[in-house]
Design an enzyme around this catalytic site. Structure first.
Site, mmCIF file in Angstrom:
data_model
loop_
_atom_site.group_PDB
_atom_site.id
_atom_site.type_symbol
_atom_site.label_atom_id
_atom_site.label_comp_id
_atom_site.label_asym_id
_atom_site.label_seq_id
_atom_site.Cartn_x
_atom_site.Cartn_y
_atom_site.Cartn_z
ATOM 1 N N GLU A 33 35.624 14.374 109.606
ATOM 2 C CA GLU A 33 36.778 15.036 110.230
ATOM 3 C C GLU A 33 36.419 16.422 110.733
ATOM 4 O O GLU A 33 37.057 16.939 111.647
ATOM 5 C CB GLU A 33 37.945 15.139 109.229
ATOM 6 C CG GLU A 33 38.784 13.885 109.186
ATOM 7 C CD GLU A 33 40.129 14.047 108.469
ATOM 8 O OE1 GLU A 33 40.346 15.065 107.787
ATOM 9 O OE2 GLU A 33 40.953 13.126 108.563
ATOM 10 N N HIS A 73 19.744 -4.277 99.536
ATOM 11 C CA HIS A 73 19.861 -5.723 99.762
ATOM 12 C C HIS A 73 20.928 -6.059 100.801
ATOM 13 O O HIS A 73 21.327 -7.205 100.938
ATOM 14 C CB HIS A 73 20.163 -6.418 98.429
ATOM 15 C CG HIS A 73 19.049 -6.250 97.450
ATOM 16 N ND1 HIS A 73 18.084 -7.201 97.219
ATOM 17 C CD2 HIS A 73 18.704 -5.180 96.675
ATOM 18 C CE1 HIS A 73 17.216 -6.754 96.323
ATOM 19 N NE2 HIS A 73 17.569 -5.522 95.984
ATOM 20 N N LYS A 121 48.717 7.872 114.807
ATOM 21 C CA LYS A 121 50.039 8.106 114.200
ATOM 22 C C LYS A 121 51.127 8.018 115.261
ATOM 23 O O LYS A 121 52.152 7.363 115.050
ATOM 24 C CB LYS A 121 50.099 9.510 113.577
ATOM 25 C CG LYS A 121 49.370 9.651 112.274
ATOM 26 C CD LYS A 121 49.691 11.024 111.676
ATOM 27 C CE LYS A 121 48.673 11.413 110.654
ATOM 28 N NZ LYS A 121 48.753 12.825 110.296
HETATM 29 O O1 PA5 Z 1 41.523 16.885 105.673
HETATM 30 C C1 PA5 Z 1 42.670 16.707 106.046
HETATM 31 O O2 PA5 Z 1 43.371 17.647 106.442
HETATM 32 C C2 PA5 Z 1 43.311 15.350 106.032
HETATM 33 O O3 PA5 Z 1 42.420 14.358 105.634
HETATM 34 C C3 PA5 Z 1 44.497 15.323 105.082
HETATM 35 O O4 PA5 Z 1 44.061 15.648 103.796
HETATM 36 C C4 PA5 Z 1 45.194 13.976 105.075
HETATM 37 O O5 PA5 Z 1 45.528 13.599 106.373
HETATM 38 C C5 PA5 Z 1 46.450 14.027 104.232
HETATM 39 O O6 PA5 Z 1 47.332 14.991 104.721
HETATM 40 P P1 PA5 Z 1 48.524 15.531 103.858
HETATM 41 O O7 PA5 Z 1 47.980 16.200 102.659
HETATM 42 O O8 PA5 Z 1 49.251 16.487 104.767
HETATM 43 O O9 PA5 Z 1 49.384 14.357 103.494
#
Ligand code: PA5
Length: 444
Positions: free
Chosen positions: A285, A306, A420
């Site tokens: 990310e 494997h 989303k």
């Molecule tokens: O790193 C990030 O920001 C995301 O992976 C969030 O942790 C994830 O989308 C969950 O978001 P939230 O804590 O707002 O539910």
């Protein structure tokens, strides 16, 4: 407590000039990070978190964990991405991937809200039947669909079993300090809340209540985790020549510029599997944007030798490996002599399994480097709490520096919104009406 970068197997792939060549760029990236003058600079709270955190909240986390341990057979952790991976990674690494099956005096822990699959949810619901349970719902935004859906279900289960008043003793919310649906709901219902600081993004939040509450419930020493992270915070401020974190960031970028666009995090310990998932989210990310980034992958050896071993040895030459070499396993197993030797394994008599595992590591690293796969080694003495904290901070800082080297904002994730928006439109969420028919037409 220590982590050491071993570059012994990189000689054929990266020369000394390349490392000194990139050094000024790494120093600039690190300065940008510390000056807070780079992209995403409002999300740098994690940088000083190991030494600058809310001590009062830290005590509340430990008290809540104690309460959950005293009244619950099960803790349901609701969260997705950065709101659950760190806690699960810690618990599996520090305790065991079989944590729920261990003989222990802490609650079993189940993770929900990290998918929308009904089967998995139904199974956890039935596991809770007849058991005492508590819930830790974790969402920074407080609006993420997957955990919000799961929380609707488990909130009702808690209320049905313990009543509205009882629910106040059993539901713990970790979220924004003042905003969001989850914060408002928790305040209305009177739940105890823990804060995800504004300047700490989800994937950098394991050392906040996000990770620490479930980790403490599992009986891990959260003070030791913070101690380890604090040592890393200090150690990885050193100059480039004495800073394995900066060198690791440098090496992965040198390799990326040479066409190695996949990093495989390798371990020889199944308890590291979710730690690798946490690493994949952290780097994936943070770096995968603007049509750039090293694709983070992971394998556990010898298991995956494997399955993926063939590709790594002889497939497309697009990858490098970063091996987390845990020097001391938690336990060992001594191989005994077998008088009949029908399996032909007596050549291993008097040997420890850990030694066999090490020979697998040595044999693999020689084979893979000869096959053209660069190998970076991160040597970790053991899987203590201190080392977990140390490793978390190492990867977080390496990721931030690496992202700046790449020229991206390591602290946002704009691409996550696309699916989303489509899903909400297809589900008919108010506000998304406009896109619905166009998307349905595309789907046919
Ligand atoms: O790193 C990030 O920001 C995301 O992976 C969030 O942790 C994830 O989308 C969950 O978001 P939230 O804590 O707002 O539910």
């Amino acid at each position: 407590m220590s982590l050491k970068l071993n570059t012994k197997y990189l000689d054929a792939f990266v020369n000394k000039d390349e490392l000194s060549g990139i050094k000024p760029q790494v120093e600039t990236a690190a300065k940008t990070l510390h000056d807070k003058s780079g992209l995403g600079n409002d999300f740098l709270g994690w940088l000083n978190l190991p030494t600058d955190y809310d001590k009062n909240e830290f005590s509340r986390i430990k008290a809540a964990a104690k309460k959950i341990c005293s009244n619950s057979d099960i803790l349901i952790v609701i969260g997705i991405g950065g709101s659950y991976l760190g806690a699960r990674a810690a618990i599996e690494l520090l305790k065991s991937p079989l944590y729920n099956n261990l003989k222990k005096n802490t609650p079993d822990i189940y993770y929900v809200g990290n998918s929308i699959n009904p089967n998995y949810l139904n199974e956890i619901i039935s596991i809770c039947d007849g058991k005492d349970f508590s819930v830790n719902v974790i969402s920074k935004s407080g609006t993420t669909t997957e955990p919000a859906l799961a929380f609707r279900i488990f909130k009702k289960m808690v209320e049905d079993k313990y009543g509205k008043e009882g629910a106040k003793e059993r539901i713990f919310a970790t979220t924004d300090k003042s905003r969001g649906t989850l914060k408002n709901l928790s305040d209305t219902e009177g739940y105890e809340t823990f804060v995800i600081p504004d300047d700490v993004g989800g994937r950098f939040s394991v050392l906040t209540a996000v990770g620490l509450l479930p980790i403490a419930v599992a009986g891990c020493d959260v003070d030791a985790i913070m101690r380890g992270a604090a040592k890393a915070q200090k150690d990885f401020c050193a100059d480039f020549d004495n800073n394995d974190c900066y060198k690791y960031a440098a090496l992965r970028n040198i390799l990326y510029r040479k066409g190695k666009s996949v990093e495989m995090l390798v371990s020889y310990d199944p308890s590291f599997v979710t730690m690798s998932e946490w690493y994949k989210q952290l780097f994936g990310e943070s770096e995968g944007k603007d049509n750039k980034g090293i694709f983070p992958a992971s394998v556990v050896f010898s298991t995956d030798l494997h399955s993926m071993g063939q590709f790594i040895q002889q497939g497309s030459r697009i990858m490098f490996e970063t091996v987390v070499d845990i020097k001391k396993p938690k336990t060992d197993l001594f191989l005994k002599d077998d008088a009949e030797n029908l399996d032909g394994l007596n050549f291993l008599t008097n040997q420890n399994m850990s030694v066999v595992n090490r020979k697998a590591f040595e044999g693999t690293i020689l084979a893979h480097t000869e096959g053209g796969v660069p190998n970076i080694i991160l040597e970790l003495d053991d899987t203590s709490e201190e080392n977990f904290g140390y490793l978390v901070y190492f990867f977080e800082k390496a990721c931030a520096v690496s992202g700046y080297l790449l020229g991206v904002n390591p602290f946002n994730q704009p691409g996550v919104e696309s699916y989303k928006a489509n899903m909400f439109a297809l589900l008919g969420k108010p506000g998304y009406e406009g896109q619905k028919s166009a998307l349905e037409a595309k789907l046919g």
